[in-house]
Design an enzyme around this catalytic site. Sequence first.
Site, PDB file in Angstrom:
ATOM      1  N   ASP A  55       0.823  -1.201   0.000  1.00 28.64           N
ATOM      2  CA  ASP A  55       0.000   0.000   0.000  1.00 28.64           C
ATOM      3  C   ASP A  55       0.864   1.261   0.000  1.00 28.64           C
ATOM      4  OD1 ASP A  55      -1.273  -2.336   0.941  1.00 28.64           O
ATOM      5  OD2 ASP A  55      -2.861  -1.175   1.875  1.00 28.64           O
ATOM      6  N   HIS A  57      -0.744   4.708  -0.535  1.00 25.33           N
ATOM      7  CA  HIS A  57      -1.577   5.766   0.046  1.00 25.33           C
ATOM      8  C   HIS A  57      -1.048   7.181  -0.209  1.00 25.33           C
ATOM      9  CE1 HIS A  57      -4.767   3.519   1.869  1.00 25.33           C
ATOM     10  NE2 HIS A  57      -3.932   2.717   2.488  1.00 25.33           N
ATOM     11  N   ASP A  93      -4.425   0.240  -2.977  1.00 27.35           N
ATOM     12  CA  ASP A  93      -4.472   1.331  -1.994  1.00 27.35           C
ATOM     13  C   ASP A  93      -3.422   2.397  -2.304  1.00 27.35           C
ATOM     14  OD1 ASP A  93      -6.627   0.249  -0.735  1.00 27.35           O
ATOM     15  OD2 ASP A  93      -5.702   0.106   1.246  1.00 27.35           O
ATOM     16  N   ASN A 128      -9.218  -1.755  -1.569  1.00 23.29           N
ATOM     17  CA  ASN A 128     -10.504  -1.268  -1.080  1.00 23.29           C
ATOM     18  C   ASN A 128     -10.633   0.250  -1.197  1.00 23.29           C
ATOM     19  OD1 ASN A 128      -8.510  -1.413   1.183  1.00 23.29           O
ATOM     20  ND2 ASN A 128     -10.155  -0.444   2.355  1.00 23.29           N
ATOM     21  N   HIS A 129      -9.520   0.983  -1.125  1.00 24.80           N
ATOM     22  CA  HIS A 129      -9.630   2.435  -1.224  1.00 24.80           C
ATOM     23  C   HIS A 129      -9.872   2.891  -2.661  1.00 24.80           C
ATOM     24  CE1 HIS A 129      -8.894   3.889   2.899  1.00 24.80           C
ATOM     25  NE2 HIS A 129      -8.334   2.701   3.034  1.00 24.80           N
ATOM     26  N   HIS A 253      -5.223  -7.625  -2.932  1.00 26.42           N
ATOM     27  CA  HIS A 253      -5.096  -6.642  -1.860  1.00 26.42           C
ATOM     28  C   HIS A 253      -5.436  -7.234  -0.500  1.00 26.42           C
ATOM     29  CE1 HIS A 253      -4.889  -2.728   0.002  1.00 26.42           C
ATOM     30  NE2 HIS A 253      -6.089  -2.900   0.529  1.00 26.42           N
TER      31      HIS A 253
END
Length: 395
Positions: A55, A57, A93, A128-129, A253
């Site tokens: 991830d 982000h 993500d 999921n993001h 993920h």
Amino acid sequence: MAAVSLGSLSLPPLKCRKVAVCCSYVNGSLRPITVSGNPPTFVSASGRRIVAVGDLHGDLSKTRRALEMAGVLSSDGQDLWIGGATVLVQLGDILDRGEDEIAILSLLRSLDIQAKSTGGAVFQVNGNHETMNVEGDFRYVDPGAFDECIDFLDYLDEYKGNWDDAFMGWIRATKWWKKKRTSESYWTRWNFLKVSILCSYCTSVSWIFPKILGQRQQAVIARSSLLRPGGPLACELGRHSVVLKVDDWIFCHGGLLPHHVAYGLERMNKEVSFWMRDFSESNDSPAVPFIATRGYDSIVWNRLYSRDSADAKYQILQISSILEETLQAVGARGMVVGHTPQFNGVNSKYNERIWCIDVGMSSGVLNSRPEVLEIVDDKARVISNQNDLFVMNYL
């Protein structure tokens, strides 16, 4: 299903067939990477080094550090692919909690095109993001990421809507556009939540939001226009899978489960892609693919394999049994997952059949030291600093 060589920049048609590669070399050279599925689902990359990154982000600085550590990105600031025939897999993500989301996506696309010219490839799986944002859930969006959406739309306008050229060029332009900003974001998470709720009830927000909430709220409109199903950035995300099998390894993920396999890997990837691109064979918009994107046991949300395993012994045995059933069903040696930050760095569980690689490197998460996973000849090891590139003690 039609196989496609990654020497080509165009995507394969939607109808694809599975490809088998019998050996790694032809006349002393590596065979071309072959892909089946659209989005990619099965990849044959025999003889190649595989690197997996967790991830990100929205943290561009940590992204670059991780890719440099992995030996695929130049350290001179030119964002050049130096990985040769390496296959890089990023586990989703990229969105939320940081301000350079589109820049990271742009960087990965640029590296993919460069990698293809040297026999390598870059693959992404959605997390999921990504699915949350396409659904209009902006609760975890960093204020700077809203600014980036406004800047990027202005930048896109300069290209007269030529998406590919603008998207590819954004990684080079983003620093200048940041300097160009004259106002500061003053959003709070509560502001985001209120606007997200309003967005869900408004069918036409382009005229009502500036009047009611002011200029800064136009950032939400900008993000919505990019990420709504059928929006240009949602379509870009729709090029990627939610589950990917590269040789004998599964990458996703959250985690793959037996009922996902029974449903069909290509089927799930295609349904998520169709939903993101707002593409349907009927007149109706495609429904949100629940099995892949919603619920605690969906592919992007599942934490069964990545959570703390210090549970009761019978629970560990149960999880191990589920994992073995899944891997056998897809003919995989192991699975690599992100989603759940690992406070002790990249690690393996269940007799090294699961590798958890989300180390929370983003400054918006744990701000930890980047780590990546390398797989060579089906042996996996952790790269935790630049010197590890020259250490061959496989775990």
